[in-house]
Every structure is written in C-alpha cells, then in structure tokens.
Design a protein around this motif. Sequence first.
Motif, PDB file in Angstrom:
ATOM      1  N   ALA A 162      -2.912   9.715   1.797  1.00  0.00           N
ATOM      2  CA  ALA A 162      -2.794   9.554   3.342  1.00  0.00           C
ATOM      3  C   ALA A 162      -2.620   7.914   3.628  1.00  0.00           C
ATOM      4  CB  ALA A 162      -4.013  10.077   3.936  1.00  0.00           C
ATOM      5  N   ASP A 163      -1.202   7.901   4.364  1.00  0.00           N
ATOM      6  CA  ASP A 163      -0.864   6.694   4.624  1.00  0.00           C
ATOM      7  C   ASP A 163      -1.104   6.320   6.094  1.00  0.00           C
ATOM      8  OD1 ASP A 163       0.266   4.094   4.733  1.00  0.00           O
ATOM      9  OD2 ASP A 163       2.003   4.827   3.647  1.00  0.00           O
ATOM     10  N   GLU A 164      -2.046   5.810   6.389  1.00  0.00           N
ATOM     11  CA  GLU A 164      -2.534   5.363   7.637  1.00  0.00           C
ATOM     12  C   GLU A 164      -2.386   6.642   8.651  1.00  0.00           C
ATOM     13  OE1 GLU A 164      -0.960   1.752   9.440  1.00  0.00           O
ATOM     14  OE2 GLU A 164      -0.343   0.866   7.226  1.00  0.00           O
ATOM     15  N   PRO A 165      -3.228   7.611   8.565  1.00  0.00           N
ATOM     16  CA  PRO A 165      -2.979   8.804   9.104  1.00  0.00           C
ATOM     17  C   PRO A 165      -3.401   8.770  10.603  1.00  0.00           C
ATOM     18  CG  PRO A 165      -4.750   8.980   7.538  1.00  0.00           C
ATOM     19  CD  PRO A 165      -4.337   7.833   7.206  1.00  0.00           C
ATOM     20  N   LYS A 177       0.929  -1.137   0.042  1.00  0.00           N
ATOM     21  CA  LYS A 177       0.126  -0.064  -0.015  1.00  0.00           C
ATOM     22  C   LYS A 177       0.976   1.316  -0.133  1.00  0.00           C
ATOM     23  CE  LYS A 177      -1.868  -1.127   3.973  1.00  0.00           C
ATOM     24  NZ  LYS A 177      -1.068  -2.554   4.325  1.00  0.00           N
ATOM     25  N   SER A 178       1.780   1.246   1.025  1.00  0.00           N
ATOM     26  CA  SER A 178       2.752   2.421   1.010  1.00  0.00           C
ATOM     27  C   SER A 178       3.387   2.538  -0.320  1.00  0.00           C
ATOM     28  CB  SER A 178       3.595   2.224   2.253  1.00  0.00           C
ATOM     29  OG  SER A 178       2.843   2.239   3.276  1.00  0.00           O
ATOM     30  N   THR A 179       3.729   1.502  -0.872  1.00  0.00           N
ATOM     31  CA  THR A 179       4.666   1.250  -2.099  1.00  0.00           C
ATOM     32  C   THR A 179       4.001   2.138  -3.286  1.00  0.00           C
ATOM     33  OG1 THR A 179       5.649  -0.499  -1.431  1.00  0.00           O
ATOM     34  CG2 THR A 179       6.000   0.068  -3.787  1.00  0.00           C
TER      35      THR A 179
HETATM   36 MG   LIG Z   1       2.543   0.993   4.844  1.00  0.00          MG
END
Ligand SMILES: [Mg+2]
Lengths: 820, 232
Positions: B169-172, B48-50
């Motif tokens: 937004a990455d796991e805000p 996901k982050s990638t």
């Molecule tokens: Mg991640």
Amino acid sequence: MNRHRWQSWLTFIGVMLGVTMVVGVDLANSSARRAFSLSLDSIAGSVTHQIIGGPKGIPDSVYTRLRTELAIRSSLPMVIGQVSIKGRNFTLLGVDPIPETTLGRHMTGLETHGLSRALLDDNAVMLSRRAADKLGLQISEVFELRTGGRTFLVRLVAIFPSDNPAATEGLLFADIAVAQRLLNRFGRLDRIDLILDESDRDEIQAWLPAGLGLVASELRNDSMRQMSEAFHINLTAMSLLALLVAALLIYNTVTLSVLQRRNTLGIFRALGVTRKEIFVLVLRESLLLATAASLAGLVMGLLLGQALVQLVTRTVTDLYFNLHVTAFLIDPLSLLKGFLMGLGMAFIACSIPAWEASRSRPVNVMQRSTVERRWQLRLPMLTALGAVCLVAGLLLVARTHGSLVEGFFALALIVFGFCLMVPGMVVLVTRLLLRILSPLLGSTARIALRDINAGISRTGMAVAALTVAVSVTVGVGVMVSSFRETVSVWLGQYLSGDIYVSTLDRNGSGLTPALKSRLQALAGVASVAPSRIENIETEFGPVRLIALTPTENDTRLPLKHSVEGVAELFYQGKGVLISEPLAYHQQLSSGDSITVLAAKGEQQLRILGVYYDYTTSRGMIAMHREAYRELWDDERISGFTIYKEENADQANLLDAVRKILTSEADQIRVSSNQEIRETAMAVFDRTFAITHVLRLLTILVAFVGVLSALMALQLERTREFAILRATGMTPRQISVMILGQTGLMGLLAGLLSIPLGLLMADILIDVINRRSFGWSMLHRLPAGVLAEAVFLALIAAVLAGVYPALKAASISPAQALREE
Amino acid sequence: MTEEFVQIRNLHRTFQEGELGHPVLQGTSLTVNRGETVALLGRSGSGKSTLLNVISGIDKADAGTVIVDGIDLTALSEHECTLFRRQHIGFVYQFFNLIPTLTAAENIALVLELNGYSPVVIKEKTDRMIQAVDLEKEKDKFPDQMSGGEQQRVAIARALVHSPKLVLADEPTGNLDAEIGQQILKLLRELITGKQGTLMLVTHSLAVARTADRIITLEDGLLVEREGHFAW
Ligand SMILES: [Mg+2]
Ligand SMILES: Nc1ncnc2c1ncn2[C@@H]1O[C@H](COP(=O)(O)OP(=O)(O)OP(=O)(O)O)[C@@H](O)[C@H]1O
C-alpha cells in the motif's frame, strides 16, 4: 509537442497526401485542359468565325470565290488531319503559306526568306523546334509519315521557334496542297477561318453555298470544352475528399496538442495571457506544420500530376477528342490553389480547438474529460444535424435535372451528414452490445467497449474517417462494375455483326461495292452491311454520324425508347436515332426533331428514338445509309459489317475475309466481334485506371487518420494500461484487448460504409454520371464487394492498431503510474 | 513455510536523468515475516514508491534480489512476474487508480477474472468483498461517480479480493481526510490480518506508522529500522 513527434509526423503526412492529391489532380486536369484549348487555339487562334463543310469538306473554289467575289481578306483555309511520325501523333495543318495568317504568332523569329518557295515542294513540312528535337530531326532530313494507313516520305524544310512551345508541339505544318495530298483530300478544305465583323457575317451567310455553314468559333470551342469538363470535375471531387479526411486529421492533432499542454496553457491564462494570445499561440504552431506539409504536398503533387496527366489525357482522348499535346504544364495557379487549400483547411480545422482552448477558464484548459463530456452532450445535436444534412442531400438528388456541381454538392451533403451521424451510431452500437452481451462479456471486453464510448471524440472520428474512405471504395467500385457490366451487355447488343471491316482512310478508299460483292460471295456470309461514319454539323454543334444498313424489322441499335413502328420508319429513312447522351444533354426525346447541315442545306430530321451508346459522350446520330447518301451525296464507305450464316464457322470465315483483304491497301482492318469487344473493354478499364489510384490514396489518408486517432487514444489511456499491467494483465492481453477494440471499430466502419457506399453508388450512377456524360447504367452489385469493404475496413483498423497495441504493451507501468 | 516471507537483498535502482544517474536504491536490504505489517517511512523522493514497485515487479531493479515466499522475482521473466503479481500481490495506491470504464464491482472482479476463476466464484467472492468494504449501494457506480473514500475502499477490495499473500500500500490515506483515512486503514488491516496476509505500508503519518508491527525508514537509499520515537 516534442514528446509526440509521431502525431505531428502523421498529421504532416496526412496533410501532405491531401494536398498532393489536390495539386496532382488539378495539375493533371489543367494540363489536359490547357492542351485542349491550346490545340483548339493553335488551330483556331483569334478567329471569330469558321466556315465548315459537311463530310465532304469545302471545295477549294469556295475559298477562291470568297476572296474574289466577297473580297474577304482575313481568311485562312485549312486542311486538318491526324498523322503519326515515329509512333507519335501529330495534327497536320495544311495552310495557305502566304503570311496574312493568324499562324504568324507561332512563328516568332522564323527565318522566312525563301520559305514560301521551300514549302511549295510537294513533300515539304515544317515542325516546331521542340517537336523536331523530340523526334531528333534535322533540317532537310527526310522521314516517314503515316496517315490513313499509308506511309509517305516527307522532308523537314523548316523548323520554327515558338513563343509557346506547348501549343505547337503537336503540330505539323505543310502547304495546303501538300496536306491535301497526304490526307487524300484533293480539292477540299476542312475549314476556312475568318476574322469578321457583323456586316461581313450576314453577307457571307447569304452567299454561302448549300451544305456549308458559318459558325462562331467561340461557341464551337466552348461546346467542345464543356464535354470533357465533366470528367475533370469528377476527378477534382475525389481529390477534395482526401483533403476532407486530412482536415479531420489536423483537427485531431491540434486537440491533442492542446490537451497535452493544458497545464501550461492554464498557467499562461492565470498569468494574464489573453484569450486572443492563446488562440494565436495554438494556431501558429499548427499552421507552421500545415505550411510545411502543404509545401511538401506541392512537390509530391507535381510528381503525382505528372503520372496522372498521362491517364487523364488518355481518357480524354478515348472519350472525347484526340488530345495529342501532353506537355506537362506546371500551372502556378494550381500550385497556389493547392497550397492555399491545404492551409485554409488546416486553419479551419485547428481554429476549433484553438478557440476552445482560449475560451476555457484558466483552471481547466480543456481537460480530456471536459472534452469528452462536451462531446457526449453534443452527440444528439451532432447526429440530428447529420440527419438533416443527409435528408437535404437526398432531396436535392431526387430532382431529375440539375447541374453536375449541384449533384456533387448533394453528394457532399450526404457524405458529410452521414459522417456526423457516425459517432452517435458508434455509441448506440457499443451500448447495445454492452447491454445484450452483458452476461457473456469479461472485464476486458467491457473495458474495450466502454473505452470506445468514453473516447468518442477520437473513436468516432476514426470510425467516421474510415467509413467515408471505405464507402468511397464501395461506391466507386459498385459504380465502375455496374458501368462495366452495362458496357459489356451493351456491346453484346451493339455489335450485332460477326466480322467488321473498317478503314483508317477518311475517304474510305478500298472499301468499294466490288469488295462488298466479293465478301458477299464468300461461303457462310449471310449479308454484308456497309456503313459510314462522319462528323456532321447540327444545331447543337458537331456530332458524329453513323450511317448504317438496318433491316426492315431491326434497327441494329439497342434502343432505349422510340416512336411506334421505329424499325420500319428507320428502314425507310424517315428519321434518325440519336444516342442517349445527345438526348440527355439537349433534352431531346423520341418524336422531336433535330436540324442538321446537309449538302442541300439545313434539314430537319425526325427523331425516331434514342439508343444506348457508350462509345462517346459527344452526341451521335444514326440513320440509314441510303438516307445519308441522299442528304450528303456521299458514296464513301467506312466499313462493312459482315453477318454470317447461322451455322457458319466464325474462325474459318474470319480467315477467308482476311485472305481477300491482304491484297488490299494496308489501311483496311478486319476484326472479329470478339476482338472489338476486347479492345472496347480494355479502353474501358484504362479509362477507370485513374479511379483506382485515387481510391488507394483516399484509403491511405484515412489509414493515417485512423492510426493517428488510435495513437492519441492509446496515449491518453497509458495510465489505464499501467494499472491493468500492475493488476496482472500481461502485455499480450493488453495488445489483444487493443486489437480487439480497433478490430471492432474497423468492423463498425466497414458495416457503416456499406449503406453509405451503396447510396454513393446510386448517386454516382443516377446523378453524377448521368449529369456528366448522359449515360444511364444498370445497377449491379458485384459479388464480394460488400464483404470486401468490411474486410478492408477491418484490416485497415487492425493494421492501424498494431503499433499502438505494441506500444501500449511495452509501457513501463511504474513509469506510467508516476505521471499524473 | 518460512517465516521470512519477503527477503530483499542488496537492491540497487538508479534512474537515468540525462547524462547523470540518479541513484535511489543503493543496496537496500530488508526482511519481512509472514503476517507482519511493516510501515515504511521516508522523505519525499527517498525511494519508497520505487521500492514497492520493484517488490511487486512493475519496476525492475538494476541489481539485487527480491524473494517473496521463496520465489526469486528478479529471476522471473516479465510474463512469469506478471502471473505471480496477479495471483499473489495486492496493490493500493495513493490516487486509487481504478479503471475509469469499469464499475466498482467490475473493478473488483477484474483480478479474479484475470486469475481465471469461474463466473460463479467471481460473483461470490466479489459480493463478499463488496459487503466487507460496505459498498453495496455503490457497486454499480463508475469511479467518477464516487467520493475519494469510496474509491479507495474499492481499491482495497480490488487489492484483497483474490486473497494475496502480500499487500503493498503506497500512501493509501495520503489523499483522504484524517477521519476517512483512519477508517480505510482500519479496514485494510482487519481484512489482511484476517487472512494471514503480509502488509507493507508506505505512509507519511507517524500516527499511521505506529499502528504497524515494525517501522522502517528509507534514507539515502538504505533502510533503517526504527525503535521508539522520532520526529520529522
Ligand atoms: Mg511515493
Ligand atoms: N521513472 C523514474 N525516472 C526518473 N526518476 C525517477 C523515476 N521514478 C522515481 N524517480 C526518482 O527517484 C526518486 C524516488 O522516487 P519515489 O517516487 O520512489 O519517491 P517516494 O519516496 O515515493 O516519494 P514520495 O513520498 O513523494 O512519494 C525521486 O527523486 C524521483 O524523482
């Protein structure tokens, strides 16, 4: 550790350079010292006393009478002089070849059969195996030998092996009669070496004809040795400075490596590894690195030492003593000392972070922020401590008389104290800038400034290292140029004549009253003043004497201070002038008196004044030539000083003088005022060549220190750069920000180095140089030296910043943000 | 003005792990419409982050295209990509990622400065944003003087202050407690929808995901659109 191999490499290089400098300088020093004492030794040996004569030496008959009348058997008469063979300098020792001599120890294994007879040939000489090899001479070869401006043909009749090649390498032996002929010293001895016990001593003392003295050789040699010692101490102090900077480096690395492994170490602690074990663990790795670096430093030190020994020897020769044995001696003690110093320094430097690592609670083994917070808390204390050191150092140097070592200690205190104050000053300045410029500053500038503050453990260290290194350049630079200026001004006063005629021959043959008349008769010559230079014995040991021809109202010497009516008294021969170093070292002043050994025995002479002299830091005495003739019964002339008439043409006159003297023996030299001045300045520059080398090395070590600190800093801020990149800062903006930051640090270091450097210069001039050599100097601030310092620091910092800046610009933000 | 605001086509990203390649994105495709909020779900390590990193241009794909508002980001140079990011994209991270040496207000103003706004405009926009996230009292504090929730509000303000077209937004809320997390999320959505912005939100929380217009999961390097209920 692996990931940050560069840090280890930089530390390796820094420690290596530090050890290189210490070992190199120490080897060069000990080689010169060894050569020094060997050349004293090889001439003096296990002798307890020496009979010495005045300028005219000791008549042969004294030796004969010593043996017949007093039945002293352990005695060795000697004639000593400097000769040159194929461009190399040798000390010619004319000795009595009958082997009851102390010389025997140099001649192990020598085939003595028939030697005595061979040496009696009137051109026979003898060399050591090594010297003969170096000169490429075979037994019974005939070769040229120059001395006193003349050339002789001599035959090599024997080559002796030596158990101490270095000691004998610069020596050439001959029978006394041969040496007397070569050196133009017929019927005269320079010295008689004796091995005496107490009763003999008193007896000889009583028996000795007037004009001769009996001295204990120990004392005499010591006083010779002490003179050049100051020079060696100066070099050593400089090399230690490099080691100090290296210590900062290693401290830096170990802190970083602890930080990088804080998790591992924390887990170790949690798993039950004891504090002591952590301490040992951290220490072991760093010491391994330091050991390797120190070993490499030894090797490099050997190379540096070999290069330096030439410079050192030359300087010692220029300043003190004709040092001709330049064999490079690898003193194991120097090596061991350098190695242990490198290691010891590393041990101390990494004990601190290792100890801190072991003391931390398992959960937070030294977080970066913890370190910084501690630093922030300690900053006021650090600054206060620095101020105390600084003040203590200043108080220490304020005392007028003290030892040289004490002077260096004070200087070290001042430098160290200032160093401790640097981080505090950096914080102060950046805070001030932030406050004053606040409305003008963009975020980038704010980040740059605040980062300097936030990472003060690193930035403070980097700025301090650079400040010290650059201040050395300022200090030494100002000192050298002040000294140079002083010498130049002094030469102008000292060289009052227009043309100088001198001879290499000790007997001054060729320089006759007849010649004086001929010179006097030349058109344009106002006056011709004969002078004599000799070595005489005083209560303070051997001293150079210059006998000159002053006028009624001019001593022709640049006086520092004097008694009332000095010119007249001096002209009348009612006293002497002494050189500043002699006055300083023996604490003599105008109006005191000095005892000399004259032909008529000991004489007390009144000191009319003290004059500036930078030719030698050995003492010098000046007196009227008439007074000298009377005291020593010596008519010989060493040189003429020609004063031209106001409007006579210098070049024409020089030609005319040269024309007269071409017919004379080739040992006579004619130089113009200008030529002497140029030679003197060349000698001066040569003497200080070594300081340039050491300055450069110090800067190099500091550069490595700054680079290492900046790399560490950038490494720790990788995440911050990743965020900035992700927020939209371009790689170039990152680079510019970092370069701006390091540039500011360089600028700060440059500015801070100015007061420290000037302080250092003052101390070098007024304390170190004075205590070392007895010379006083003008203070000169050469134009541009300050700008140069700032520029140097700026360039060094920016250069050191380039690699970290490029690295920071090329990070992959995604990768960097992943790492927490 | 196309409706299809973000178009991801056949994206590949493989990480090198020693000798072996570790494929993370394996032909991922996705279209997000303007003004839409998309929740991205997936196991830890699913990429996901990638994906967000590749979209924002801080990571480069090995193959495939990312088109945002008609511009092919994969065809841009590093410099152009950075300029695009600074103007049009806002990013919120799980670990706040504020600049430690800048105050709250300065952190927010940074992106405006980078975009070359005049000081007056910067001041005005920053102040307005500070008000919006209710940080008037904290604006001169440094990150380490603020709570997690406060820091995340600063991060949101920073991501939105220049009115970007796309917010990632990455796991805000991943690092905040449930209640604060809810507030933060609400704030984020309010601010974005108010400005017609598009939001891609990575989350582990189904509750959070349900508030989105669409839910997409990342599995074996491919995106799967989800309707209705499912459980982990
Ligand atoms: Mg991640
Ligand atoms: N720079 C990298 N180098 C090597 N492997 C990487 C890199 N970045 C990500 N990975 C790997 O790619 C995979 C996907 O990582 P990513 O961070 O995208 O997962 P994620 O879905 O965000 O997980 P999480 O929910 O835990 O945040 C992981 O297995 C990770 O180890």
